[in-house]
Design a protein around this motif. Structure first.
Motif, mmCIF file in Angstrom:
data_model
loop_
_atom_site.group_PDB
_atom_site.id
_atom_site.type_symbol
_atom_site.label_atom_id
_atom_site.label_comp_id
_atom_site.label_asym_id
_atom_site.label_seq_id
_atom_site.Cartn_x
_atom_site.Cartn_y
_atom_site.Cartn_z
ATOM 1 N N THR A 91 41.870 35.987 37.523
ATOM 2 C CA THR A 91 40.501 36.202 37.745
ATOM 3 C C THR A 91 39.726 36.207 36.292
ATOM 4 N N GLN A 119 33.660 30.236 36.210
ATOM 5 C CA GLN A 119 34.097 31.671 36.629
ATOM 6 C C GLN A 119 35.172 31.599 37.617
ATOM 7 N N THR A 121 36.831 33.753 40.430
ATOM 8 C CA THR A 121 37.337 35.054 40.969
ATOM 9 C C THR A 121 38.450 35.003 42.215
#
Length: 124
Positions: A91, A119, A121
């Protein structure tokens, strides 16, 4: 000037896969070594993977070897990061970067251009 735009990030469960893309604006894309870095919350940005201008050589950070694959498509001015067997510790915000040097490729300082990041995650 080279503009880099990342895409492909998102939320995935542990063990899953994602493919990140980084599109470059310049026709001189093939002149640059391309790399991926990542930065987790509260941590320094770290090197992940790099690919040479010719795509003839690649190099990976130890924790991603065997799970991540970097590649580039000259016709599309794009570099990819295929990420398999993802772990929660992957992450981070992932950045692509371009460098016109072949030296010290794991060091941020040698990179001339950076994308804005995407991003990733990974949930456990």
């Amino acid at each position: 000037q080279v503009q880099l735009v990342e895409s492909g990030g998102g939320l995935v469960q542990a063990g899953g896969s994602l493919r990140l893309s980084c599109a470059a604006s310049a026709r001189t894309f093939s002149f640059y070594r391309m790399s991926w870095f990542r930065q987790a919350p509260g941590k320094e940005r770290e090197f992940v993977a790099t690919i040479s201008r010719s795509a003839g050589s690649t190099y990976y950070e130890d924790s991603v070897k065997g799970r991540f694959t970097i590649s580039r498509d000259k016709a599309k001015n794009t570099v990819f990061l295929q990420m398999n067997s993802l772990k929660p510790e992957d992450t981070a915000n992932y950045y692509c970067a371009a460098s016109n040097t072949i030296l010290a490729v794991t060091r941020e300082e040698v990179y001339n251009y950076w994308g804005q990041g995407t991003q990733v995650t990974v949930s456990s």
